[in-house]
Design a protein around this motif. Structure first.
Motif, PDB file in Angstrom:
ATOM      1  N   ALA A 120      25.245  -3.954  32.652  1.00 46.11           N
ATOM      2  CA  ALA A 120      25.128  -4.816  33.563  1.00 46.11           C
ATOM      3  C   ALA A 120      24.663  -4.386  35.006  1.00 46.11           C
ATOM      4  O   ALA A 120      24.241  -5.095  35.944  1.00 46.11           O
ATOM      5  CB  ALA A 120      26.161  -5.587  33.876  1.00 46.11           C
ATOM      6  N   ASP A 121      24.714  -2.987  35.125  1.00 44.66           N
ATOM      7  CA  ASP A 121      24.150  -2.321  36.344  1.00 44.66           C
ATOM      8  C   ASP A 121      23.007  -2.028  36.720  1.00 44.66           C
ATOM      9  O   ASP A 121      22.609  -1.271  37.588  1.00 44.66           O
ATOM     10  CB  ASP A 121      24.951  -1.123  36.525  1.00 44.66           C
ATOM     11  N   GLY A 122      22.102  -2.663  35.804  1.00 44.76           N
ATOM     12  CA  GLY A 122      20.453  -2.641  35.921  1.00 44.76           C
ATOM     13  C   GLY A 122      20.190  -1.122  35.565  1.00 44.76           C
ATOM     14  O   GLY A 122      18.735  -0.829  36.025  1.00 44.76           O
ATOM     15  N   GLN A 123      20.674  -0.347  34.907  1.00 45.39           N
ATOM     16  CA  GLN A 123      20.275   0.897  34.471  1.00 45.39           C
ATOM     17  C   GLN A 123      19.478   0.808  33.332  1.00 45.39           C
ATOM     18  O   GLN A 123      18.440   1.811  33.190  1.00 45.39           O
ATOM     19  CB  GLN A 123      21.651   1.591  33.904  1.00 45.39           C
ATOM     20  N   HIS A 124      19.545  -0.114  32.623  1.00 39.41           N
ATOM     21  CA  HIS A 124      18.646  -0.400  31.420  1.00 39.41           C
ATOM     22  C   HIS A 124      17.530  -1.257  31.746  1.00 39.41           C
ATOM     23  O   HIS A 124      17.830  -2.619  32.202  1.00 39.41           O
ATOM     24  CB  HIS A 124      19.669  -0.715  30.098  1.00 39.41           C
ATOM     25  N   ASP A 125      16.358  -1.075  31.260  1.00 41.96           N
ATOM     26  CA  ASP A 125      15.273  -2.100  31.244  1.00 41.96           C
ATOM     27  C   ASP A 125      15.274  -3.007  30.385  1.00 41.96           C
ATOM     28  O   ASP A 125      14.845  -2.721  29.099  1.00 41.96           O
ATOM     29  CB  ASP A 125      13.912  -1.317  31.712  1.00 41.96           C
ATOM     30  N   PRO A 126      15.573  -4.290  30.502  1.00 41.75           N
ATOM     31  CA  PRO A 126      15.398  -5.439  29.221  1.00 41.75           C
ATOM     32  C   PRO A 126      14.031  -5.122  28.550  1.00 41.75           C
ATOM     33  O   PRO A 126      14.084  -5.789  27.367  1.00 41.75           O
ATOM     34  CB  PRO A 126      15.880  -6.504  30.007  1.00 41.75           C
ATOM     35  N   SER A 127      13.082  -4.711  29.343  1.00 41.07           N
ATOM     36  CA  SER A 127      11.568  -5.103  28.701  1.00 41.07           C
ATOM     37  C   SER A 127      11.710  -4.064  27.470  1.00 41.07           C
ATOM     38  O   SER A 127      10.725  -3.882  26.721  1.00 41.07           O
ATOM     39  CB  SER A 127      10.754  -4.758  29.747  1.00 41.07           C
ATOM     40  N   ASP A 128      12.718  -3.187  27.340  1.00 40.72           N
ATOM     41  CA  ASP A 128      12.679  -2.048  25.982  1.00 40.72           C
ATOM     42  C   ASP A 128      13.412  -3.028  24.797  1.00 40.72           C
ATOM     43  O   ASP A 128      13.359  -2.511  23.878  1.00 40.72           O
ATOM     44  CB  ASP A 128      13.409  -1.210  26.510  1.00 40.72           C
ATOM     45  N   ILE A 129      14.003  -4.069  24.977  1.00 47.20           N
ATOM     46  CA  ILE A 129      14.399  -4.983  23.956  1.00 47.20           C
ATOM     47  C   ILE A 129      13.574  -4.913  22.735  1.00 47.20           C
ATOM     48  O   ILE A 129      13.981  -4.606  21.374  1.00 47.20           O
ATOM     49  CB  ILE A 129      15.146  -6.127  24.234  1.00 47.20           C
ATOM     50  N   PRO A 130      12.314  -5.535  22.834  1.00 50.68           N
ATOM     51  CA  PRO A 130      11.489  -5.727  21.887  1.00 50.68           C
ATOM     52  C   PRO A 130      11.385  -4.282  21.105  1.00 50.68           C
ATOM     53  O   PRO A 130      11.093  -4.381  19.868  1.00 50.68           O
ATOM     54  CB  PRO A 130      10.083  -6.171  22.489  1.00 50.68           C
ATOM     55  N   LYS A 131      11.390  -3.394  21.635  1.00 53.02           N
ATOM     56  CA  LYS A 131      11.030  -1.972  21.025  1.00 53.02           C
ATOM     57  C   LYS A 131      12.364  -1.751  20.395  1.00 53.02           C
ATOM     58  O   LYS A 131      12.323  -1.072  19.056  1.00 53.02           O
ATOM     59  CB  LYS A 131      10.991  -0.927  22.167  1.00 53.02           C
ATOM     60  N   LEU A 132      13.557  -1.886  20.647  1.00 48.66           N
ATOM     61  CA  LEU A 132      14.697  -1.570  19.963  1.00 48.66           C
ATOM     62  C   LEU A 132      14.754  -2.714  18.636  1.00 48.66           C
ATOM     63  O   LEU A 132      15.135  -2.422  17.455  1.00 48.66           O
ATOM     64  CB  LEU A 132      15.906  -1.983  20.999  1.00 48.66           C
ATOM     65  N   LEU A 133      14.281  -3.842  18.954  1.00 52.57           N
ATOM     66  CA  LEU A 133      14.387  -4.933  17.860  1.00 52.57           C
ATOM     67  C   LEU A 133      13.327  -4.599  16.753  1.00 52.57           C
ATOM     68  O   LEU A 133      13.770  -4.794  15.535  1.00 52.57           O
ATOM     69  CB  LEU A 133      14.155  -6.536  18.297  1.00 52.57           C
ATOM     70  N   ARG A 134      12.138  -4.013  17.087  1.00 50.98           N
ATOM     71  CA  ARG A 134      11.221  -3.757  16.137  1.00 50.98           C
ATOM     72  C   ARG A 134      11.838  -2.531  15.139  1.00 50.98           C
ATOM     73  O   ARG A 134      11.837  -2.516  14.174  1.00 50.98           O
ATOM     74  CB  ARG A 134       9.935  -3.079  16.837  1.00 50.98           C
TER      75      ARG A 134
END
Lengths: 112, 215
Positions: free
Chosen positions: B84-98
């Motif tokens: 929750a600290d903004g360290q991760h960029d949620p725009s990477d989620i599709p890459k993880l899901l793929r």
């Protein structure tokens, strides 16, 4: 003649009886706990005052000196206390986890 | 259904942004407020789909368990976890899901070059130790940005409440022979680094030995 270590042990026992009673008075201990711990300190006091009273154990367990008996007995006693505390903390932690989970479910917020 | 689980403790500064960005890529955002003393819970209630609140701080591991169990109750088939600290960029989620289509667990791997020096050593050491103990190479054992299929949750369920939850998850996956892969992710380091430091590294190393030989 009473030796220095006997005086230290007796003084320690008296102080611990006083501290244990204070905990009981503040309702941090139940009557049963008070009796058990006071019994422990009284036994320690008597063993320090009459060291020959433990000679039966010292001889039968083939321990060289009375002081060695105290050290071994004290170490075993501490191990038992640590084990009991470990189990108690573990059980308590499980109960706290169950309570926190139940409260979080009860107070669950869904965005409308 | 895809759910994102975000454990949060005193994260009023970045939480709103993290939730809003994450919502673009998942069906449900579940925030677990872990006994925060600031406005974290109010922000979560306003922006997240589901907010769960711990009345006292129980640690990241416990908060993640609360969140994962809620996601499974909501019948999520895939679960993404991120900080929750903004360290991760949620725009990477599709890459993880793929990547998750070919495997059961995907770990977002951070670029160690950009990591603060004091954390870099601990992370490299822990990844090396993990390979020695579990025989599986994984570059970033401490990354908290992951995606997994919900059916493996029971197999990799962790007991750690605080230190080493990420490592225990991987240790359980390695022992249960669950397929996992890594994908590179972007990482944003703020002025205060909250990740694994040297002391945590030592504690996690000892825990790793425990999980390998005594679990």
């Amino acid at each position: 003649m009473i030796s220095g270590i006997q005086i230290v042990l007796m003084g320690f026992s008296v102080v611990m009886v006083f501290i244990t009673y204070n905990y009981y008075r503040r309702k941090n201990l139940e009557k049963r706990d008070l009796l058990i711990w006071v019994a422990v300190w009284v036994v320690l006091f008597l063993a320090a005052l009459f060291p020959q009273s433990i000679s039966f154990f010292v001889q039968n367990l083939h321990i060289e000196r009375g002081m060695d008996f105290f050290t071994i007995f004290g170490f075993v006693f501490l191990l038992i206390v640590v084990f009991v505390l470990y189990v108690t903390v573990f059980k308590m932690q499980s109960k706290i986890e169950a309570i926190i989970s139940a409260i979080s479910q009860k107070e669950k917020h869904r965005k409308k | 259904m895809i759910a994102a689980v975000i454990p949060a403790y005193n994260e009023e500064k970045y939480l709103k942004d993290v939730i809003l960005k994450t919502r673009k890529f998942v069906d449900k955002v579940i925030v677990v407020d872990d006994g925060s003393k600031d406005r974290t819970v109010e922000i979560a209630k306003k922006y997240a789909d589901i907010t769960l609140h711990h009345v006292v701080n129980m640690g990241k591991g416990f908060a993640l368990r609360t969140g994962f169990e809620e996601a499974i109750r909501e019948r999520a088939s895939k679960i993404v976890m991120l900080d929750a600290d903004g360290q991760h960029d949620p725009s990477d989620i599709p890459k993880l899901l793929r990547a998750l289509s070919d495997t059961e667990l995907v770990v977002g791997s951070r670029d160690f070059e950009k990591m603060p020096l004091r954390a870099r050593f601990a992370n490299i050491f822990l990844s090396f130790l993990f390979r020695c103990l579990f025989g599986t190479r994984i570059n970033d054992t401490q990354s908290g940005f992951r995606a997994l299929k919900s059916e493996i949750y029971k197999k990799i369920k962790w007991k750690s409440n605080r230190y080493g939850v990420e490592t225990e998850m991987l240790a359980n996956a390695a022992k249960k022979k669950i397929n996992y892969s890594e994908v590179p992710i972007k990482t944003i380091y703020h002025e205060i680094y909250k990740g694994t430091n040297f002391t945590d590294g030592i504690k996690i190393a000892l825990l790793m030995a425990k999980w390998r030989f005594f679990s």
